[in-house]
Design a protein around this motif. Structure first.
Motif, PDB file in Angstrom:
ATOM      1  N   LEU A  50       0.852  -1.169  -0.061  1.00 28.61           N
ATOM      2  CA  LEU A  50      -0.131   0.031   0.202  1.00 28.61           C
ATOM      3  C   LEU A  50       0.902   1.281   0.055  1.00 28.61           C
ATOM      4  O   LEU A  50       1.728   1.407   0.820  1.00 28.61           O
ATOM      5  CB  LEU A  50      -1.015  -0.033   1.382  1.00 28.61           C
ATOM      6  N   LYS A 100       0.687   5.517  -0.312  1.00 30.54           N
ATOM      7  CA  LYS A 100      -0.314   6.764  -0.221  1.00 30.54           C
ATOM      8  C   LYS A 100       0.400   7.892  -0.836  1.00 30.54           C
ATOM      9  O   LYS A 100       1.650   8.267  -0.227  1.00 30.54           O
ATOM     10  CB  LYS A 100      -0.969   7.067   0.977  1.00 30.54           C
ATOM     11  N   LYS A 125       0.242  12.187  -1.613  1.00 31.16           N
ATOM     12  CA  LYS A 125      -0.493  13.619  -1.829  1.00 31.16           C
ATOM     13  C   LYS A 125      -0.011  14.222  -2.971  1.00 31.16           C
ATOM     14  O   LYS A 125       1.194  14.210  -3.447  1.00 31.16           O
ATOM     15  CB  LYS A 125      -0.008  14.423  -0.638  1.00 31.16           C
ATOM     16  N   TRP A 156      -7.105   3.529  -5.306  1.00 33.44           N
ATOM     17  CA  TRP A 156      -8.096   3.949  -4.590  1.00 33.44           C
ATOM     18  C   TRP A 156      -8.057   5.254  -4.490  1.00 33.44           C
ATOM     19  O   TRP A 156      -7.178   6.145  -4.098  1.00 33.44           O
ATOM     20  CB  TRP A 156      -7.826   3.446  -3.297  1.00 33.44           C
ATOM     21  N   SER A 211     -10.030   8.781  -2.347  1.00 34.11           N
ATOM     22  CA  SER A 211     -10.925   8.938  -1.503  1.00 34.11           C
ATOM     23  C   SER A 211     -12.056  10.100  -1.853  1.00 34.11           C
ATOM     24  O   SER A 211     -11.497  11.047  -2.514  1.00 34.11           O
ATOM     25  CB  SER A 211     -10.083   9.466  -0.037  1.00 34.11           C
ATOM     26  N   GLU A 231      -5.549  12.451  -2.112  1.00 32.61           N
ATOM     27  CA  GLU A 231      -4.846  11.599  -1.788  1.00 32.61           C
ATOM     28  C   GLU A 231      -5.271  10.363  -2.912  1.00 32.61           C
ATOM     29  O   GLU A 231      -6.396  10.240  -3.506  1.00 32.61           O
ATOM     30  CB  GLU A 231      -5.512  10.840  -0.790  1.00 32.61           C
ATOM     31  N   ILE A 256      -4.131   6.261  -3.580  1.00 36.00           N
ATOM     32  CA  ILE A 256      -3.583   5.110  -2.855  1.00 36.00           C
ATOM     33  C   ILE A 256      -3.425   3.714  -3.923  1.00 36.00           C
ATOM     34  O   ILE A 256      -4.619   3.265  -4.086  1.00 36.00           O
ATOM     35  CB  ILE A 256      -4.483   4.849  -1.777  1.00 36.00           C
ATOM     36  N   ILE A 311      -2.715   0.190  -4.497  1.00 34.75           N
ATOM     37  CA  ILE A 311      -2.612  -1.110  -3.933  1.00 34.75           C
ATOM     38  C   ILE A 311      -2.125  -1.900  -4.758  1.00 34.75           C
ATOM     39  O   ILE A 311      -2.698  -2.448  -5.806  1.00 34.75           O
ATOM     40  CB  ILE A 311      -4.080  -1.604  -3.415  1.00 34.75           C
ATOM     41  N   GLU A 341       2.771   7.608   2.716  1.00 32.92           N
ATOM     42  CA  GLU A 341       2.550   6.351   3.416  1.00 32.92           C
ATOM     43  C   GLU A 341       2.910   5.488   2.592  1.00 32.92           C
ATOM     44  O   GLU A 341       2.977   5.357   1.570  1.00 32.92           O
ATOM     45  CB  GLU A 341       1.417   6.328   4.082  1.00 32.92           C
ATOM     46  N   SER A 342       3.891   4.459   3.478  1.00 34.89           N
ATOM     47  CA  SER A 342       4.049   2.969   2.649  1.00 34.89           C
ATOM     48  C   SER A 342       3.765   1.838   3.687  1.00 34.89           C
ATOM     49  O   SER A 342       4.293   2.002   4.750  1.00 34.89           O
ATOM     50  CB  SER A 342       5.594   3.087   2.386  1.00 34.89           C
TER      51      SER A 342
END
Length: 102
Positions: A5, A7, A9, A42, A44, A50, A52, A54, A90-91
């Motif tokens: 995963l 994430k 910005k 993904w 949001s 964001e 994301i 996967i 994020e990772s």
């Protein structure tokens, strides 16, 4: 199966372009390696900046066997396409466990 995963910005006006370039560059490259099962992106509805990705891998060993020397080459194709309009925030890694239906 293992889930990678990420994430990002992304600048508000570049979200769709980011997704398209990601599919062209960061999805096609890993698809050449053993163990790559696929990828979803993904978005949001509440956080429009964001994105994301996967990434699905058959095993952690196959994912981690991706040659680290190849990553800067792939990234060198991505950066000119988007500039510096994104950052990774994020990772994470997850294992998938399936349970029989009750």
């Amino acid at each position: 199966m293992v889930i990678e995963l990420l994430k990002f910005k992304v600048a508000l006006d570049l979200g769709e372009d980011f997704i398209q370039k990601d599919a062209q560059i960061w999805t096609t490259a890993p698809a050449e390696y053993p163990g790559f099962l696929g990828k979803e992106v993904w978005i949001s509805p509440n956080h429009h900046t964001e994105v994301i990705p996967i990434i699905l891998w058959a095993t952690r060993e196959q994912w981690k066997a991706l040659p680290q020397a190849d990553l800067p080459t792939i990234e060198s194709k991505f950066i000119p396409a988007l500039g510096e309009s994104y950052s990774i925030v994020e990772s994470a890694e997850y294992q998938v466990r399936k349970f029989p239906h009750l």
